[in-house]
Design an enzyme around this catalytic site. Structure first.
Site, mmCIF file in Angstrom:
data_model
loop_
_atom_site.group_PDB
_atom_site.id
_atom_site.type_symbol
_atom_site.label_atom_id
_atom_site.label_comp_id
_atom_site.label_asym_id
_atom_site.label_seq_id
_atom_site.Cartn_x
_atom_site.Cartn_y
_atom_site.Cartn_z
ATOM 1 N N GLY A 1 47.963 84.351 76.831
ATOM 2 C CA GLY A 1 46.566 84.695 76.634
ATOM 3 C C GLY A 1 46.376 85.482 75.351
ATOM 4 N N PHE A 2 47.143 86.576 75.213
ATOM 5 C CA PHE A 2 47.143 87.404 74.002
ATOM 6 C C PHE A 2 45.778 88.000 73.684
ATOM 7 C CE2 PHE A 2 49.899 83.581 73.161
ATOM 8 C CZ PHE A 2 51.062 84.148 73.630
ATOM 9 N N GLY B 1 52.644 86.339 81.456
ATOM 10 C CA GLY B 1 53.997 86.192 80.946
ATOM 11 C C GLY B 1 54.686 87.512 80.698
ATOM 12 N N ILE C 1 60.570 102.817 81.067
ATOM 13 C CA ILE C 1 60.716 101.366 80.995
ATOM 14 C C ILE C 1 61.115 100.865 82.382
ATOM 15 C CG2 ILE C 1 61.912 99.454 79.898
ATOM 16 C CD1 ILE C 1 60.038 101.032 78.037
ATOM 17 N N GLN D 1 58.920 91.431 75.835
ATOM 18 C CA GLN D 1 57.615 91.767 75.271
ATOM 19 C C GLN D 1 57.733 92.205 73.818
ATOM 20 O OE1 GLN D 1 54.058 92.100 76.920
ATOM 21 N NE2 GLN D 1 55.270 90.267 77.308
ATOM 22 N N GLU E 1 51.500 95.781 73.459
ATOM 23 C CA GLU E 1 50.986 95.816 72.086
ATOM 24 C C GLU E 1 51.948 96.444 71.086
ATOM 25 O OE1 GLU E 1 47.096 94.538 73.636
ATOM 26 O OE2 GLU E 1 48.584 95.901 74.449
#
Length: 756
Positions: A257-258, A484, A647, A656, A723
Site C-alpha cells: 500500500g505504502f 506486508g 523491536i 521493513q 517509515e
C-alpha cells in the site's frame, strides 16, 4: 470448584517470544497461494464485472456519453456515469474519510466536469471481465476541453499558506532569532534549491473491490484493497446511507500500500454503487495505468540556506517548501519541520506553501513529508560541512540536539548518536578519504555519504478482543491491517507472551469491520497502538483466568494479586514463589466454560504528548560507485542503523528497514512520474517506464537496531519502523555521489544526464 492441581512443568513450552526473529504466521498462506486478496474472493451468486473508463483530458466537461451503442452489446448490463448515478449524500463531510485533507473531496461520477487526467467518467458493467473491458474500450464520450495547468512553476505565483485541515499536519515552526543577520555575518554558508518530481506508490496488488451481494436487504460483504477497513466502512456507509451490518468491509491481505491505501480509492465507491443499483455481486479492479490516476508523493521545490561559524556550529537555518495540491483539496505534508527538530540552531525561519494545479490530490506516501524534507536538509548539511572544513559525520555530531528545539521539549528517547557511532564502525567510515574524487575502484569513482533521519513515534486509538476456548487455544482479533509489515506475527507474539502460551496455541485475526476498531495502517503506529490494545485485552483475560484459578480448591494462587503473578509456559505463577502455579488448561477444564473473553483498548497518553517530543531516528551510510564515462551510479553498500524503541520481531523489522532502504535507493536514482504539461498527464504510467529497482540494482544492505528503551512513547516501548528505514538513504546517496564526483545534484532522481 474442585480440580486436581498439576505439578510445575519440567518441559519449557517457550512462550518468551517478544524480540525473537519468528517467521511470519501468514507466510505459508502467501507462498502457497492460499491467501486471498480483494479481487480473488468468491461470491454467493453469479459475479458481474465493472470496468472503469478514464478521462483522456486533464480539464473540461463531458458533453455526451453514447451509452446506447454499448448497451446494445449482449451481456452488457449497465453504463454508469454522471447521467444516471443514484442520488447520494449531499454534503462534503459525508465523502471525507479519516485522513482526508481540507477542501472538497472528489466524488466519482458526480458531475460532468473533468478535474484531472484519467478521472473516472464511467463504469461499464457486464457479465464477464473481457466483455466489460471491450465495451469500455468502444464507449464514445464527447468532451469540451478547457485550458489547464499542471506546471508547479507556473502555479507558484498563486501559492498560499498551507491550511491546517489535515490530521497530523504540523505547521512550520515559529522563527527564532535574526536569521538574515546571522546568515550575513557567518563565515561559512550555503544556499540551494532542492527538487523532486511526483512519485507514485505502485504496490504490486492493483486496487480492486469485490462486492458479495447477500440478497438480504442491502447486506453486502465488501472485499477491498485498503490499509484500513474501518475507514472504508465509514466512508461507504455515509455516502450510501448504509448501516455497519449492511456494509461489512473485509481486507485480510493487502499486497502493498505504502500510503496509497490510506484513503478509500474510487473503485470501492463504483463497485458498491453498482452492486446497490443492480442488486448483484460486482468486481471492479483498476488497471496499472489507472493506478497513476490516484494520489502520489507531490512534486515539491525546497529552498535552504545554512550558515555556521568557524568551529562548525550552525548559526542560521532557513528552510522553505512549495508543494502541489489539486484544485479541490488542500493536501498538506509536514516537510520543513524535521530540519528544526534535528539540529540546534539559534536563528531559524521556515515556510511551507501550496500551489493548485490540475491533478488529482496528492497523498501520503511512505514517510510523507519527511522523505521530502529529509533529502533537502541532509544534503544541505553535508554541503555546509565541506565549506566549514569538517567531516560530514563530525559536523552532524557537533550540532546534535538532545531536545526538540521547535517545541522546547526533551525527547522521550533519542539514540541517534549511537546510530552514528555503531553505523560508522560497521561501515568503516574512519577509512574514508575526505577529499572528493579521491577514492577509486579501477575506473570507477567511489564515494561515501552519510545522512540521518527522524520520524514521529505516535499512537492512535485501537481496540482488540481476546478469546480463549476450552481447548486452550487463544484467538485475538482487531480490525487492523497487514500490508506486508508483519502485523499477523507480531500481534501473535504479543498475545502469546502476555498470556504465556506457545505460538502454536495463538491465532491473530485482522481486517474485518466486525472486529474491534483499529486505525488505518500507516504512520508507523500499528505495532505500538494495536500491540498495546492486544496486550491490554490479554491482560484483562489473564485477570479472569487468575480469578478462576483462585476459585479452585486449595488454590496455590489464593490471595495473590494480578500484579504479583506471571504467565509463562501455559501456567500462572506467583512471582515470589514460582512453585505456586496453576496450568491454564486446568483452569479452563475446571471452569466448564466453552470460552472466556475480554476486551482491550489503547491510545496516546495526552500528558506524555504535552511533555515530550517522541521520535524514532536512524543514520544511513552509503557507498556508491560511479562510472565517470557513462555517468551510471551503483549503490554498492548501505549500513542503516535504526533506533526505534523496542523491536518486537527483528526479522520482520529488518524486512521493513530493507524495504525502506530499497525505496530510498529508488527515490534517489530512479523514481519520477513524468508529467507532460502539454497533455496534462503522467506519460510513463506503467511498470516499463516508471523505473524502480530490480535485483541487479540492490547490493549489500546491513541493518543495525540500536537498543533503545522508551515506555513514554508507548506503554509497550515500541516506536515502529515502517517509515524510519527509508529516511536518510536518498540524501546519503546524493552526498556519496558528491564525494565520488565532486558534483552536487539537488534534483531527484539523480539520473545520468545530471552527472555527465
Amino acid at each position: 470448584m474442585s480440580q486436581t492441581i498439576a505439578a510445575p512443568p519440567t518441559v519449557r513450552l517457550d512462550s518468551d517470544v517478544i524480540g525473537k526473529p519468528i517467521n511470519r504466521t501468514d507466510g505459508p498462506a502467501k507462498v502457497s497461494g492460499a491467501a486471498k486478496y480483494a479481487a480473488e474472493f468468491g461470491v454467493t451468486g453469479p459475479l458481474w464485472y465493472g470496468y472503469i473508463v478514464s478521462s483522456p483530458v486533464a480539464k473540461g466537461k463531458i458533453i455526451k456519453i453514447h451509452a446506447a451503442e454499448v448497451l446494445a452489446i449482449p451481456g452488457v448490463q449497465r453504463v454508469f456515469s454522471h447521467e444516471n448515478v443514484p442520488s447520494l449524500a449531499w454534503f462534503d463531510r459525508n465523502y471525507k474519510d479519516d485522513v482526508a485533507p481540507g477542501g472538497s473531496p472528489f466524488r466519482p461520477l458526480h458531475e460532468p466536469e473533468i478535474m484531472f487526467s484519467q478521472q473516472p467518467v464511467a463504469l461499464v458493467v457486464a457479465e464477464t471481465f473481457e466483455l466489460a473491458r471491450y465495451a469500455a474500450s468502444v464507449l464514445r464520450i464527447e468532451y469540451d476541453v478547457e485550458e489547464f495547468n499542471t506546471d508547479l512553476a507556473a502555479a507558484a505565483p498563486k501559492a498560499f499558506e498551507a491550511p491546517k485541515g489535515k490530521t497530523g499536519f504540523l505547521p512550520p515552526p515559529k522563527p527564532k532569532g535574526d536569521m538574515e543577520q546571522a546568515y550575513a555575518d557567518a563565515p561559512h554558508k550555503m544556499a540551494g534549491e532542492y527538487v523532486h518530481h511526483a512519485q507514485h506508490h505502485n504496490p504490486m496488488e492493483l486496487f480492486g473491490t469485490t462486492v458479495d451481494w447477500l440478497g438480504d436487504g442491502k447486506k453486502m460483504k465488501i472485499y477491498d484493497k485498503t490499509q484500513g477497513a474501518p475507514n472504508v466502512q465509514q466512508y461507504i456507509a455515509k455516502i450510501f446511507g448504509l448501516s455497519k451490518e449492511e456494509a461489512r468491509i473485509i481486507s485480510k491481505f493487502t499486497g502493498g500500500g505504502f500510503g496509497a491505501g490510506l484513503r478509500p480509492q474510487y473503485q470501492v465507491f463504483l463497485a458498491v454503487m453498482a452492486a446497490l443499483e443492480l442488486e448483484h455481486s460486482i468486481r471492479v479492479v483498476m488497471t496499472r495505468s489507472q493506478m497513476f490516476s490516484l494520489g502520489h508523493r507531490p512534486h515539491t521545490v525546497q529552498n535552504i540556506r545554512l550558515a555556521s561559524d568557524d568551529q562548525g556550529y550552525l548559526q542560521a537555518m532557513e528552510h522553505n517548501a512549495l508543494g502541489e495540491t489539486s484544485q479541490f483539496e488542500n493536501e498538506t505534508e509536514t516537510v520543513v519541520n524535521w530540519s528544526g527538530i534535528s539540529y540546534t540552531v539559534p536563528n531559524s525561519q521556515f515556510d511551507y506553501k501550496l500551489a493548485k494545479i490540475d491533478v488529482n490530490t496528492p497523498a501520503d506516501m511512505r514517510a510523507p513529508g519527511a522523505a521530502t524534507g529529509n533529502f533537502a536538509i541532509e544534503s544541505a548539511i553535508d554541503e555546509l560541512s565541506y565549506k566549514a572544513g569538517k567531516d560530514p559525520l563530525d559536523f552532524r555530531l557537533l550540532n546534535y540536539t538532545y531536545s526538540d528545539p521547535t517545541e522546547n521539549k526533551p525527547f522521550s528517547s533519542k539514540r541517534l548518536d549511537d546510530c552514528y557511532h555503531e553505523g560508522a564502525a560497521r561501515f568503516g567510515w574512519e577509512q574514508r578519504n575526505p577529499a572528493p574524487r579521491s577514492m577509486r575502484d579501477g575506473n570507477l569513482l567511489v564515494g561515501w555519504g552519510v545522512a540521518a533521519g527522524c520520524w514521529d513515534a505516535s499512537m492512535q486509538k485501537a481496540e482488540a478482543k481476546a478469546v480463549i476456548s476450552a481447548n486452550g487455544h487463544l484467538t485475538v482479533r482487531s480490525a487492523t491491517n497487514d500490508q506486508g509489515a508483519g502485523t499477523y506475527v507480531i500481534m501473535t507474539q504479543m498475545a502469546a507472551q502476555t498470556l504465556g502460551l506457545p505460538m502454536a496455541q495463538v491465532t491473530f485475526e485482522l481486517g474485518d469491520t466486525e472486529m474491534p476498531a483499529a486505525p488505518i495502517q500507516g504512520g508507523s503506529w500499528t505495532a505500538n497502538s494495536v500491540g498495546a490494545a492486544v496486550q491490554n485485552a490479554c491482560q484483562e483475560l489473564g485477570k479472569k483466568l487468575l480469578k478462576l484459578a483462585q476459585q479452585l480448591d486449595d488454590s496455590p494462587l489464593a490471595g495473590v494479586n494480578f500484579e504479583d503473578v506471571q504467565f509463562a509456559d501455559g501456567h500462572i505463577r506467583a512471582n515470589e514463589d514460582i512453585s505456586r502455579t496453576v496450568a491454564i488448561a486446568d483452569i479452563l477444564a475446571a471452569s466448564g466454560e466453552a470460552k472466556i473473553e475480554a476486551d482491550g483498548k489503547a491510545g496516546p497518553n495526552p500528558i506524555n504528548m504535552l511533555k515530550y517530543s517522541m521520535h524514532s531516528h536512524n543514520a544511513a551510510f552509503v557507498e556508491v560507485k560511479v562510472d565517470e564515462d557513462l555517468g551510471t551510479v551503483h549503490v554498492t553498500r548501505v549500513v542503516n542503523a535504526v533506533a526505534a524503541g523496542r523491536i518486537m520481531n527483528p526479522k520482520t523489522a529488518r524486512s521493513q528497514v530493507l524495504g525502506g532502504t530499497v525505496w530510498g535507493i529508488s527515490m534517489a536514482l530512479m523514481e519520477e512520474a513524468y508529467l507532460n504539461n502539454d497533455l496534462g498527464r503522467y506519460i510513463n504510467h506503467n511498470y516499463a517506464e516508471y523505473h524502480i529497482p530490480v535485483n541487479a540494482d540492490i547490493h549489500k544492505i546491513d541493518v543495525i537496531f540500536v537498543e533503545e528503551e522508551d515506555d513514554i512513547a508507548s506503554p509497550i516501548g515500541v516506536k515502529g519502523v515502517g517509515e524510519i528505514g527509508m529516511l536518510g538513504v536518498a540524501a546519503a546517496i546524493a552526498n556519496a555521489v558528491y564525494h565520488a564526483t565532486g558534483k552536487r545534484v539537488r534534483e531527484l532522481p539523480l539520473t545520468i544526464d545530471k552527472l555527465l
